[in-house]
Design an enzyme around this catalytic site. Structure first.
Site, mmCIF file in Angstrom:
data_model
loop_
_atom_site.group_PDB
_atom_site.id
_atom_site.type_symbol
_atom_site.label_atom_id
_atom_site.label_comp_id
_atom_site.label_asym_id
_atom_site.label_seq_id
_atom_site.Cartn_x
_atom_site.Cartn_y
_atom_site.Cartn_z
ATOM 1 N N GLY A 143 0.784 -1.230 0.000
ATOM 2 C CA GLY A 143 0.000 0.000 0.000
ATOM 3 C C GLY A 143 0.814 1.277 0.000
ATOM 4 O O GLY A 143 0.292 2.352 0.304
ATOM 5 N N GLY A 164 6.180 -7.184 -3.077
ATOM 6 C CA GLY A 164 5.746 -7.205 -4.474
ATOM 7 C C GLY A 164 5.948 -5.876 -5.163
ATOM 8 O O GLY A 164 6.543 -5.798 -6.247
ATOM 9 N N TYR A 201 8.919 5.981 -6.628
ATOM 10 C CA TYR A 201 8.472 7.276 -6.095
ATOM 11 C C TYR A 201 7.517 7.882 -7.128
ATOM 12 O O TYR A 201 7.707 8.994 -7.602
ATOM 13 C CB TYR A 201 9.648 8.223 -5.863
ATOM 14 C CG TYR A 201 10.649 7.787 -4.829
ATOM 15 C CD1 TYR A 201 10.385 6.757 -3.938
ATOM 16 C CD2 TYR A 201 11.882 8.422 -4.740
ATOM 17 C CE1 TYR A 201 11.323 6.370 -2.985
ATOM 18 C CE2 TYR A 201 12.825 8.045 -3.792
ATOM 19 C CZ TYR A 201 12.539 7.019 -2.920
ATOM 20 O OH TYR A 201 13.469 6.639 -1.983
#
Length: 666
Positions: free
Chosen positions: A110, A179, A477
């Site tokens: 997340g 992941g 990012y």
């Protein structure tokens, strides 16, 4: 009368709203029915499916939202959340999403900076990997099989259980999902010694959009290359990674030195630029720049935190720093010895906490904030003191009191790994990477645009001092300001704008990687994120050169069909000239037009075509499935779009005079 006019205007809006609601409802209901039908055990899959009517839906969705910018009432939510616990759950979900026109978002930890692992502008299903996180460590052979839903803390903890002198080159923050980390390359504390996370993957278990379970051998080296840094969700879903574990000493050292402007912080930062990337591979030097309230009256002071992890003892570190960077004045009191696993706790500000803290998937860093906007840059040449002063003055701006900037040194083994080893291209030639972040608290969220604008202003200011052509960025990012896919259609030319920033020349290889044509078209709809590479249908090869005439591009295509090199010399024969005339007429262009206007994509599949009487060399190439013509420049500047479109994979009538060729316009 006015009421009647108003009613007439309102009626279409009501009908549209009702239609939209019914379509959403049908997506949801048919998808659930499909899941039940496709599952071998309908009870087991029902236990891992959450709809918006389920009492646990919100808690499951919000449990791994790390940036609350994407948890507002108007943030698009998934129609269904699936938390698979076995591979058959993935297969059923992918099949049913394809069948009912739903996209899939895949979330492991997340931490997606733009929320793209759990947000979409189209109807979608969220596949949350929280139940798929086993870690199997083979310390004797220095490998580990780790399911993609594991967070880095779980990986570190399980390795340390077996051997305290083995590690994986993962990230600093332990709640990052493995992941997503590897799918973007993976940058962390050991990267100057051992490379990125993706550099240390030796196999994978992968599910494609046809539901096939593949390993490195069966997926092929091109796809294995692409999933280790090419962005998550572009090709399928990685179920597990086989990691190469690396040795670390029993004792490592962390140090922190804080300097203010009055303590020559600017000069030290300037000098650091020439020194840090040349330090031994065992040192990982960073500078964290921030400001804080230094007095009760609220005046702000700039601080630069010089920090590093060193793979060795204090006694080994101090002579190196005293020789290479004596200006910093590093002393024994600035250093702390610990084990590698304790260093993870240290850099998460969890000193003296039990190692079991690393198993807490929902932990929020005490120094962090749940609302933020970030950007990244790469620096090739030292920035002058004058320019650094300009950067510092903008950092201490009252517009973003919780902002910080990190300089992360490159060099080490990164200078010795080719930039095409994986899709992650940022290797030799970089002094350091910059990470800009503006944070804010929940009570200040009404001013969120002010903080986002601050990141954009500081990014503009840095333009002259960072990499160019392209201005590089780190895909983990993710920053949608530099570009994103269109919702329904993304051309190669459009995607290349942001794709080259993340992947440099590797982008051109990425858009050509994928399984064979029959199920790639579905991947375009099912497994796509806004910041991902374009699937471009069943892509095999792209011919794009602004200096070629249309007739020359058609010749290249004809050569491909004959099984010859595309750029083989030719005589301008009547067949090709006639073909160029016909296609150009269809597109409303001259055959002498250059290919700056056009793009050609060859798809290989099961249709046996002919090209002006030529047959392709079936032994050398797969059979031609279709040919995409007409990526024609639209009135959107550099964005190329198809002049006519139909659904992916749907044939339109063959062009006049081109027997046997089925044309796919997107």
């Amino acid at each position: 009368m006015k009421f009647l006019q108003f009613s007439m205007l309102l009626l279409p809006l009501l009908l549209a709203a009702l239609l939209s609601f019914s379509m959403g409802a049908s997506h949801h209901e048919y998808f659930l029915q499909c899941l039940s039908f496709r599952s071998n055990d309908s009870t087991s899959i029902s236990n891992v499916v959450y709809t918006q009517n389920n009492s646990s839906y919100s808690s499951v969705l919000e449990s791994m939202i790390r940036n609350l910018r994407f948890n507002s009432t108007d943030t698009p939510k998934p129609l269904v959340i699936v938390t698979p616990s076995r591979t058959s759950h993935f297969q059923a979900t992918i099949y049913c999403a394809r069948k009912h026109g739903l996209q899939i978002r895949t979330r492991s930890g997340g931490h997606d900076y733009e929320g793209l692992s759990y947000v979409a502008k189209v109807p979608f299903v969220l596949v949350d990997l929280a139940n798929f996180r086993s870690v199997d460590v083979d310390a004797e052979n220095r490998v580990a099989w780790v399911q993609a839903g594991a967070i880095l803390g779980e990986v570190y903890y399980r390795i340390a259980e077996k051997n305290r002198t083995l590690a994986f080159p993962g990230g600093v923050y332990y709640t990052i999902g493995l992941g997503g980390f590897i799918s973007g390359g993976g940058f962390g504390l050991l990267f100057r010694k051992y490379g990125t996370g993706g550099d240390n993957v030796i196999d994978a278990q992968f599910i494609d959009v046809n539901g096939r379970i593949l390993d490195r051998k069966s997926m092929g080296e091109d796809l294995f290359w692409a999933i280790r840094g090419g962005g998550g969700g572009s090709f399928g879903i990685v179920l597990a990674w086989k990691l190469k574990l690396v040795p670390v000493p029993a004792t490592v050292t962390a140090f922190e030195v804080i300097r203010t402007l009055e303590q020559n912080a600017t000069q030290l930062i300037f000098q650091w630029q020439d020194i840090a990337h040349q330090l031994p591979d065992e040192i990982n030097p960073d500078i964290v720049m921030f400001n804080f309230n230094s007095t009760q009256n609220g005046s702000r002071t700039f601080q630069a935190l010089f920090t590093s992890l060193f793979l060795g003892t204090i006694d080994e570190l101090l002579p190196i720093m005293q020789q290479r960077f004596p200006q910093l004045g590093l002393s024994r009191q600035d250093c702390t010895e610990m084990s590698w696993i304790e260093a993870i706790l240290y850099f998460n500000r969890l000193q003296n906490q039990p190692l079991e803290s690393l198993l807490n998937r929902t932990f929020l860093n005490p120094l962090g904030s749940q609302y933020y906007k970030s950007k990244s840059d790469y620096v090739k040449e030292p920035i002058s003191e004058t320019a650094l002063n300009g950067l510092i003055s903008r950092l201490t701006d009252e517009q973003a009191p919780l902002a910080y900037i990190i300089f992360m040194a490159y060099g080490g083994i990164m200078d010795r790994i080719p930039e095409d080893a994986t899709p992650f291209p940022h290797r030799a030639g970089n002094l350091y990477k910059i990470h800009y972040t503006a944070k804010w608290q929940e009570q200040d969220n009404v001013n969120s645009q002010r903080y986002i604008d601050w990141t954009r202003r500081i990014y503009r200011y840095m333009t002259p001092f960072v990499s160019k052509f392209p201005r590089e960025a780190y895909v983990n990012y993710r920053d949608l300001d530099i570009g994103s896919n269109n919702v329904n259609h993304t051309s190669y030319a459009h995607a290349r704008i942001w794709g080259r920033k993340y992947f440099k020349n590797n982008f051109d290889r990425l858009v050509q990687v994928g399984p064979s044509a029959p199920y790639l078209s579905s991947a375009t709809h099912v497994l796509r994120r806004q910041g991902q590479r374009p699937r471009l249908g069943s892509l095999v090869s792209v011919h794009q050169n602004g200096n070629l005439r249309l007739v020359d591009l058609l010749h290249r295509l004809a050569n491909t069909l004959r099984g010859k090199p595309a750029d083989q010399s030719r005589n301008e024969d009547r067949t090709e000239t006639t073909m160029a005339d016909r296609v150009a007429s269809y597109l409303g262009e001259s055959p002498e037009a250059t290919s700056e206007t056009f793009g050609f994509v060859v798809e290989w599949g099961q249709v046996r075509p002919s090209w002006g009487g030529y047959q392709p060399n079936m032994e050398a190439k797969r059979q031609l499935r279709g040919v995409l013509f007409g990526m024609k420049r639209h009135h959107l500047g550099p964005v190329s779009v198809a002049t006519k479109r139909c659904r992916i994979g749907q044939p339109v009538p063959t062009l006049p005079g081109t027997p046997g060729i089925r044309t796919f316009l997107r």
